[in-house]
Structures are given as C-alpha cells and as structure tokens.
Write an enzyme that holds these catalytic residues in place. Structure first.
Site, PDB file in Angstrom:
ATOM      1  N   ARG A   1      55.413  64.256  33.526  1.00 27.12           N
ATOM      2  CA  ARG A   1      54.197  63.697  34.150  1.00 27.12           C
ATOM      3  C   ARG A   1      53.145  64.684  34.198  1.00 27.12           C
ATOM      4  O   ARG A   1      53.416  65.634  34.983  1.00 27.12           O
ATOM      5  CB  ARG A   1      54.242  62.666  34.850  1.00 27.12           C
ATOM      6  CG  ARG A   1      52.759  62.509  35.631  1.00 27.12           C
ATOM      7  CD  ARG A   1      52.972  61.254  36.816  1.00 27.12           C
ATOM      8  NE  ARG A   1      51.850  61.070  37.326  1.00 27.12           N
ATOM      9  CZ  ARG A   1      51.598  59.912  38.260  1.00 27.12           C
ATOM     10  NH1 ARG A   1      52.773  59.537  38.894  1.00 27.12           N
ATOM     11  NH2 ARG A   1      50.558  59.717  39.052  1.00 27.12           N
ATOM     12  N   ASP A   2      51.966  64.884  33.321  1.00 31.01           N
ATOM     13  CA  ASP A   2      50.998  65.790  33.912  1.00 31.01           C
ATOM     14  C   ASP A   2      50.025  64.988  34.329  1.00 31.01           C
ATOM     15  O   ASP A   2      49.522  64.213  33.798  1.00 31.01           O
ATOM     16  CB  ASP A   2      50.287  66.398  32.333  1.00 31.01           C
ATOM     17  CG  ASP A   2      49.217  67.303  32.826  1.00 31.01           C
ATOM     18  OD1 ASP A   2      48.700  67.307  33.770  1.00 31.01           O
ATOM     19  OD2 ASP A   2      48.967  68.080  31.997  1.00 31.01           O
TER      20      ASP A   2
ATOM     21  N   ARG B   1      48.406  49.840  34.146  1.00 33.87           N
ATOM     22  CA  ARG B   1      49.683  50.010  33.877  1.00 33.87           C
ATOM     23  C   ARG B   1      50.231  48.580  33.715  1.00 33.87           C
ATOM     24  O   ARG B   1      50.878  47.637  34.466  1.00 33.87           O
ATOM     25  CB  ARG B   1      50.568  50.492  35.398  1.00 33.87           C
ATOM     26  CG  ARG B   1      49.864  51.733  35.816  1.00 33.87           C
ATOM     27  CD  ARG B   1      50.610  52.175  37.187  1.00 33.87           C
ATOM     28  NE  ARG B   1      50.493  53.547  37.225  1.00 33.87           N
ATOM     29  CZ  ARG B   1      50.832  54.424  38.413  1.00 33.87           C
ATOM     30  NH1 ARG B   1      51.538  53.607  39.466  1.00 33.87           N
ATOM     31  NH2 ARG B   1      50.652  55.611  38.475  1.00 33.87           N
TER      32      ARG B   1
ATOM     33  N   TYR C   1      56.224  52.551  36.211  1.00 36.09           N
ATOM     34  CA  TYR C   1      56.937  53.681  35.862  1.00 36.09           C
ATOM     35  C   TYR C   1      57.879  53.374  34.998  1.00 36.09           C
ATOM     36  O   TYR C   1      58.349  52.275  34.852  1.00 36.09           O
ATOM     37  CB  TYR C   1      57.746  54.275  36.921  1.00 36.09           C
ATOM     38  CG  TYR C   1      56.658  55.113  37.987  1.00 36.09           C
ATOM     39  CD1 TYR C   1      55.477  54.899  37.790  1.00 36.09           C
ATOM     40  CD2 TYR C   1      57.406  55.813  38.869  1.00 36.09           C
ATOM     41  CE1 TYR C   1      54.680  55.852  38.771  1.00 36.09           C
ATOM     42  CE2 TYR C   1      56.515  56.730  39.580  1.00 36.09           C
ATOM     43  CZ  TYR C   1      55.284  56.471  39.648  1.00 36.09           C
ATOM     44  OH  TYR C   1      54.432  57.334  40.421  1.00 36.09           O
TER      45      TYR C   1
ATOM     46  N   ASP D   1      53.188  55.129  49.575  1.00 37.46           N
ATOM     47  CA  ASP D   1      54.268  55.994  48.983  1.00 37.46           C
ATOM     48  C   ASP D   1      55.347  56.672  49.714  1.00 37.46           C
ATOM     49  O   ASP D   1      56.453  56.400  49.649  1.00 37.46           O
ATOM     50  CB  ASP D   1      53.786  56.958  48.068  1.00 37.46           C
ATOM     51  CG  ASP D   1      53.108  56.630  46.766  1.00 37.46           C
ATOM     52  OD1 ASP D   1      53.591  55.577  46.423  1.00 37.46           O
ATOM     53  OD2 ASP D   1      52.392  57.343  46.199  1.00 37.46           O
ATOM     54  N   ARG D   2      54.752  57.215  50.974  1.00 38.20           N
ATOM     55  CA  ARG D   2      55.820  58.034  51.863  1.00 38.20           C
ATOM     56  C   ARG D   2      55.582  57.720  53.408  1.00 38.20           C
ATOM     57  O   ARG D   2      54.590  57.602  53.890  1.00 38.20           O
ATOM     58  CB  ARG D   2      55.210  59.692  51.635  1.00 38.20           C
ATOM     59  CG  ARG D   2      55.253  60.195  50.155  1.00 38.20           C
ATOM     60  CD  ARG D   2      55.023  61.525  50.136  1.00 38.20           C
ATOM     61  NE  ARG D   2      53.441  61.739  50.660  1.00 38.20           N
ATOM     62  CZ  ARG D   2      52.529  61.681  49.893  1.00 38.20           C
ATOM     63  NH1 ARG D   2      52.573  61.109  48.429  1.00 38.20           N
ATOM     64  NH2 ARG D   2      51.158  62.028  50.244  1.00 38.20           N
TER      65      ARG D   2
ATOM     66  N   GLY E   1      46.586  66.351  31.493  1.00 36.71           N
ATOM     67  CA  GLY E   1      47.210  66.033  30.018  1.00 36.71           C
ATOM     68  C   GLY E   1      47.404  64.697  29.678  1.00 36.71           C
ATOM     69  O   GLY E   1      48.030  64.033  30.644  1.00 36.71           O
TER      70      GLY E   1
ATOM     71  N   ARG F   1      60.150  50.358  45.196  1.00 36.24           N
ATOM     72  CA  ARG F   1      59.318  50.971  44.354  1.00 36.24           C
ATOM     73  C   ARG F   1      60.188  51.905  43.588  1.00 36.24           C
ATOM     74  O   ARG F   1      61.446  52.223  44.089  1.00 36.24           O
ATOM     75  CB  ARG F   1      58.052  51.456  44.478  1.00 36.24           C
ATOM     76  CG  ARG F   1      56.877  50.398  44.615  1.00 36.24           C
ATOM     77  CD  ARG F   1      56.089  50.273  43.410  1.00 36.24           C
ATOM     78  NE  ARG F   1      56.198  51.345  42.359  1.00 36.24           N
ATOM     79  CZ  ARG F   1      55.409  52.388  42.154  1.00 36.24           C
ATOM     80  NH1 ARG F   1      54.258  52.399  42.791  1.00 36.24           N
ATOM     81  NH2 ARG F   1      55.558  53.136  41.103  1.00 36.24           N
TER      82      ARG F   1
END
Length: 469
Positions: A293-294, A368, A402, A151-152, A298, A118
C-alpha cells in the site's frame, strides 16, 4: 431342640450373616477405591471439552484432541511428522477464483459471543488453514465495543481460529498482544509477529511455537507496523516486511529473514519516493513477492521482490487498471507512483504471472465498498488499461475493506504448485454506519483452473444492534 441349642443356632446364623456382610462391605470399599484411582488418573491427563493441545517432541508434532462424552474424557492422539514448506514451486496456473470460506461473524455476533475485530487474515500450515485477527478486547453487542474504531490500543490482541468460523472466545487461540501483526508456518511451527506499545517506541514480539524468541524495536520511533497478512516461508526461513516512519511521506522499510523465530538477517530498502505499508507477500519459485500500500502519493501499488539472501528489486505495478483506494478512473498507468488520488490508501494485493497480473480491488474508486478480481495479461509491465477477465466478489452497494493474499503449499494441497488465495475484510459499523463499534467479517477465495462464478458475498448483517439503540 432345647433352649441352649436354639441360642447357639441363632448366634451361629447371625455370625455367618455378619461375616458375609463385612466381606461385602470390604469388597465395596476396594471397588470404589479402584474406580476412583482410574478416574483420577484420567482426569490428571485430560483438559476441558474440545480443547486441542500441541506438544513438540523431537521434530514430531503430537496432536491431542480431548472430547467430552457423558462426563468421560477420552483422549485421542495422532503423531504428525513436521515438514519443511519448501516454497520452491511456481504459482498454480489459474483461470478464476473459487469461494473458500465465509465466517458471517457480524451476523452471528448479533446474538452470540463474537469478538470485535479488524484486520483479519488467513495463513495455512501443511495441515490446516487458520484465520488470524486483531481483537479489541471486546464482544459485539456489548458495552466494551464502544469506541473500537481506534486502531492502536493496549487491549488489542492477535488471536486465531479455524478458517471459516466466527471468531469467538470458545474457538479462538491467543497468539500475541498486538495492534499490528503477521503470522506464518514453516512446516514445523507457527511464527507470530505482534507489535504493541506506544507510537514513539513500539516493539515487535516474535513467537515460535508460542514461545517468545526475539524482539524488534522501532528504529524510527514513528509507529512501527507490519503486514496485517501472512509472512512468507521458503525452505525453513520466513520473511516479513516492516515500516517505520510517516504514513504520508518518506518512511523506512525493512525486510527481515527469520528462522525458528529469531531474526538472522535484515536489510533496509533503498527506496526514495516509494511508500510501502501493509505488504501482502507470497512465495513463488523460491523467491518472495510483496505487493503493498502506498499511503503517500500512489494510486497504484508498489512491489518488492527478493531472494532468500534479501537481494531485492522494487517497482510499482504499471497497469492502467489501478488497484488502490481512493484512485482515479482507469487510464494510462505508470511504473512509478500514479499521483492523482494517490494520498491515503487501503491494504490490498496482486499476483504476478510473468508480465500479467491478477489485481484485487474495491469496486468503488473512493469508498471501501465492493470488490472485484481483474486479470490484466500485460499489467505488470504494460501501462494500458486493457484487461480480459473480471470476476465480481462483492457488489458496489456492500461494504468491503482490507484484502490480502495467502497461499496453500503443495504439502497441504497435494498438487505440485503453490495455490494463490486471497481474503477480503467486510468492515461494518463506524465510521460509515450508526453504531458505537467497528468490526468486520471476512470471505476468502482460492485460484483454480476450472469453472468459477462471479456474484456478491456481502457481510449481510442488519444494523444497528441492540447496544446501538
């Protein structure tokens, strides 16, 4: 001839034959020894097939490539002088975007050895462009790909391969242990930034030319994270932005100035009510602009621009053409955060041209999927939603993900301006598809001032794979 003479003659002939045979054997032994010595000397220098080695000697790069032909290792060597990527030029004027690369990693990975990845991104030196990516320590269509939606993890590493190639164990180079990363080239060497460790105490490891040169400790103990795209280099200094703190509230944001892999200066942004994550940064006329990126509140993108002394300005893109996901329908923008659908977000980018802005965004407002490039001639400062150019990149019926910016310096292209480029991640697998894994391929485009075309360049893999059934 009497018997004694016959015996003497036969003996003499046998002796001559024996001496000749002995001389031939000695010559053969000498020949074998010389040949073996030559081969041993070559093997001492050579490495396995198709492996590149870079040696740094007195500010000169020596690029050595080994090619295996019929079990004979041939070494070709070319000296390449290092340069300083000045970053003082302005962005090139452009009218659209030309496709630059597509790796088709998921399609190839159904039958070949391709990494589960990713967060791919692209960065260029004065010699080449490379795709960087965060692996999961697993291959597609293999049991270790199970659960890679996370992710981690301690198995994630930053690796790189030549741009446009599917990331595999055979063409990829290890860079750093990392679940968040950035990388860039200053004209002399690659700087890599890899963040790994526990959420409450992660550390960023900085490497220059592959050697650890510095570290940055989490200062808020709340998931230290960085760009997931290239850092930006100007006049031998490289700059990156890091975040530490909540993903859904006020966090802490720092800009770092790095020279030859060592942090020489940093500044914390005074940015109340702002939220910066996963910034996409680029040089323009000697300064750096980052569009981020907010993830807090936002649906438009925050930006920070700064000079080489880290004197900065902050704001939000004012356009009513909103760039985040999720987001509301286009309407009236704001030079502060646009609150409707402002929570969560996705990494993205924009390029500023005076008061105008090229905005990259998903086609869907809430998933996405799809991707498009929009030119808003007044969008950096104006709040209307009028635009003059839209170029299709991925159809709304296909997955995206992304996206981020990268540039090609004049030292690479030979033109007298900085070429703006971008990449788009094409996420496949979990959580939207029936697989045990999550991975992605990527496409990239570069800005040109000539003819271009809109189309759809999707990932294109047919799922599920064998491992998923």
């Amino acid at each position: 001839m009497n018997p004694n003479q016959k015996i003497i003659t036969i003996g003499s002939i046998c002796m001559v034959i024996g001496i000749v045979s002995l001389m031939l054997q000695i010559g053969n032994i000498i020949s074998i020894w010389v040949s073996h010595s030559i081969q041993t000397g070559n093997q001492h220098q050579a490495e396995p097939c198709n492996q590149s080695i870079i040696t740094y000697e007195n500010n000169t790069w020596v690029n050595q490539t080994y090619v295996n032909i019929s079990n004979t290792n041939l070494l070709t060597e070319k000296a390449v002088a290092s340069v300083t990527l000045a970053g003082n030029s302005s962005l090139c004027p452009i009218s659209g975007w030309a496709v630059y690369s597509k790796d088709n990693g998921i399609r190839i990975g159904s039958k070949g050895d391709v990494f589960v990845i990713r967060e791919p991104f692209i960065s260029c030196s004065h010699l080449e462009c490379r795709t960087f990516f965060l692996t999961q320590g697993a291959l597609l269509n293999d049991k270790h790909s199970n659960g890679t939606v996370k992710d981690r993890s301690p198995y994630r590493t930053l690796m790189s391969c030549p741009v446009g190639e599917a990331p595999s164990p055979y063409n990829s180079r290890f860079e750093s242990v990392a679940w968040s990363a950035s990388a860039c080239h200053d004209g002399t060497s690659w700087l890599t930034i890899g963040i790994s460790g526990p959420d409450n105490g992660a550390v960023a490891v900085l490497k220059y030319n592959g050697i650890i040169t510095d570290t940055i400790k989490s200062w808020r103990n709340n998931i230290l994270r960085t760009q997931e795209s290239e850092c930006a280099c100007v006049n031998g200094s490289c700059f990156t932005v890091m975040t530490d703190g909540p993903s859904n509230g006020q966090a802490s944001y720092k800009i770092f100035k790095i020279e030859k892999g060592k942090v020489v200066k940093s500044v914390e942004l005074n940015a109340p009510n702002y939220h910066y994550e996963e910034c996409s940064c680029y040089p323009d006329a000697g300064e750096i602009t980052c569009v981020c990126r907010d993830n807090w509140h936002g649906s438009n993108r925050p930006w920070v621009s700064f000079n080489q002394n880290l004197e900065y300005q902050i704001g939000y893109i004012c356009s009513g053409v909103f760039g985040d996901n999720p987001r509301p329908n286009d309407g009236t923008g704001s030079c502060g955060p646009v609150s409707p659908n402002g929570a969560y977000g996705i990494k993205g980018f924009s390029f500023k041209y005076g008061n105008g802005v090229w905005i990259g965004r998903t086609k869907s407002t809430n998933s996405r999927s799809g991707f498009e490039m929009i030119w808003d001639p007044n969008g950096w400062t104006g709040t209307d939603s009028n635009f003059s150019v839209k170029q299709d990149i991925v159809a709304i019926t296909d997955w995206s993900g992304y996206s981020g910016s990268f540039v090609q310096h004049p030292e690479l292209t030979g033109v007298d301006c900085i070429r703006p480029c971008f990449w788009v991640e094409l996420i496949r697998g979990r959580p939207k598809e029936s697989t045990i894994w999550t991975s992605g391929s990527s496409i990239s485009f570069c800005g040109v001032n000539s003819d271009t075309v809109g189309w759809s360049w999707p990932d294109g893999a047919e799922l599920p794979f064998t491992i998923d059934k």
